[in-house]
Write a protein that holds these residues in place. Structure first.
Motif, short mmCIF file in Angstrom:
data_model
loop_
_atom_site.label_atom_id
_atom_site.label_comp_id
_atom_site.label_asym_id
_atom_site.label_seq_id
_atom_site.Cartn_x
_atom_site.Cartn_y
_atom_site.Cartn_z
N LYS A 30 0.81 -1.21 0.00
CA LYS A 30 0.00 0.00 0.00
C LYS A 30 0.84 1.27 0.00
O LYS A 30 0.35 2.36 0.31
CB LYS A 30 -0.98 0.04 1.20
CG LYS A 30 -1.88 -1.18 1.30
CD LYS A 30 -2.76 -1.33 0.08
CE LYS A 30 -3.70 -2.51 0.21
NZ LYS A 30 -4.55 -2.70 -0.99
N SER A 31 2.12 1.15 -0.39
CA SER A 31 3.00 2.32 -0.40
C SER A 31 2.92 3.10 -1.70
O SER A 31 3.62 4.10 -1.87
CB SER A 31 4.45 1.89 -0.16
OG SER A 31 4.89 1.02 -1.20
N PRO A 88 6.50 5.58 5.51
CA PRO A 88 6.21 7.01 5.37
C PRO A 88 6.84 7.85 6.47
O PRO A 88 6.80 7.48 7.64
CB PRO A 88 4.68 7.06 5.44
CG PRO A 88 4.29 5.83 6.19
CD PRO A 88 5.30 4.79 5.81
N VAL A 135 2.88 10.97 6.08
CA VAL A 135 1.72 10.52 6.85
C VAL A 135 0.65 11.62 6.85
O VAL A 135 -0.53 11.36 6.57
CB VAL A 135 2.12 10.17 8.30
CG1 VAL A 135 0.87 9.94 9.15
CG2 VAL A 135 3.00 8.93 8.33
N LEU A 152 -0.77 12.18 3.16
CA LEU A 152 -1.61 11.08 2.71
C LEU A 152 -2.96 11.10 3.42
O LEU A 152 -4.01 10.86 2.79
CB LEU A 152 -0.91 9.74 2.95
CG LEU A 152 0.14 9.35 1.91
CD1 LEU A 152 0.89 8.10 2.36
CD2 LEU A 152 -0.49 9.11 0.54
N SER A 184 2.70 3.57 9.01
CA SER A 184 2.68 2.58 7.94
C SER A 184 1.57 2.93 6.97
O SER A 184 0.58 3.58 7.34
CB SER A 184 2.47 1.16 8.47
OG SER A 184 1.12 0.93 8.82
N TYR A 185 1.74 2.53 5.72
CA TYR A 185 0.73 2.83 4.69
C TYR A 185 -0.56 2.08 4.97
O TYR A 185 -1.65 2.62 4.75
CB TYR A 185 1.28 2.47 3.31
CG TYR A 185 2.54 3.23 2.95
CD1 TYR A 185 2.48 4.55 2.48
CD2 TYR A 185 3.80 2.64 3.08
CE1 TYR A 185 3.62 5.25 2.16
CE2 TYR A 185 4.95 3.34 2.77
CZ TYR A 185 4.86 4.65 2.31
OH TYR A 185 6.00 5.34 2.01
#
Length: 204
Positions: free
Chosen positions: A50-51, A127, A132, A135, A162-163
């Motif tokens: 999911k990055s 991230p 973070v 997004l 984390s993504y």
């Protein structure tokens, strides 16, 4: 924070979120910009799930016509081997998307292992704080949730870096907005939602 379409003039209409550039992924973006200097006509894009690694590959493909192998660990090694050879023969770039590069990705076929060893690795890291925040803001806006800057700052300091966690937080907040019948988010609503979904971390 910038968007990937600016330096290369790549199309925006990809049907997905814009790829946001930060120190966590800037080196990978720069290496794609210089694809003509790669030692071989292939590159590995590796990073957390999911990055945005697949989106990054799709943006690159839209500009260059590159072939893509996504989730390479689940693809037959012989298929990757032949695609790698074809990319060299046609002088057309190939992007291989994976969780990690060999030897973390255990490749059994010796000929493929040697070719991947010569292939540049483009890494996307976890991230950073700025990513973070951006997004969260970007995804909340895409879901049409009204989150003021102070709410986004509060969230960014209290979730896992984390993504996957970012997506889980946005989905939880979206579900709560449906339940409440309002897309307006406040810090008390965000706190209660994260606590209910066990997504809230303590800030020292």
């Amino acid at each position: 924070m910038t968007q990937f379409d600016l330096p290369l003039g790549w199309p925006e209409e990809l049907g997905d979120d814009d790829f946001l550039v930060s120190p966590a992924n800037a080196q990978a973006v720069q290496q794609l910009e210089r694809w003509a200097t790669w030692p071989v006509m292939a590159a590995l894009i590796v990073g957390p799930r999911k990055s945005g690694r697949t989106l990054l590959a799709r943006v690159f493909s839209a500009k260059t016509g590159a072939a893509i192998i996504d989730n390479a660990e689940s693809v037959a090694e012989a298929d990757i081997f032949h695609a790698w050879n074809q990319a060299q023969a046609l002088h057309k770039p190939l992007v291989i998307v994976a969780d990690a590069a060999p030897p973390e990705w255990p490749v059994r076929l010796p000929d493929l292992r040697s070719r991947l060893g010569a292939t540049p690795v483009l890494r996307i890291d976890l991230p950073d704080d700025a990513l973070v925040h951006d997004l969260l803001a970007h995804l909340l806006e895409r879901r049409r949730l009204d989150a003021r800057p102070e709410v986004i700052r509060w969230l960014a300091r209290r979730i896992e870096r984390s993504y996957v966690a970012i997506l889980m937080v946005v989905e939880a907040l979206e579900q709560e907005s449906w339940r409440r019948g309002s897309g307006r988010l406040s810090i008390p609503v965000a706190k209660a939602t994260l606590m209910a979904h066990k997504l809230l971390i303590e800030v020292p």
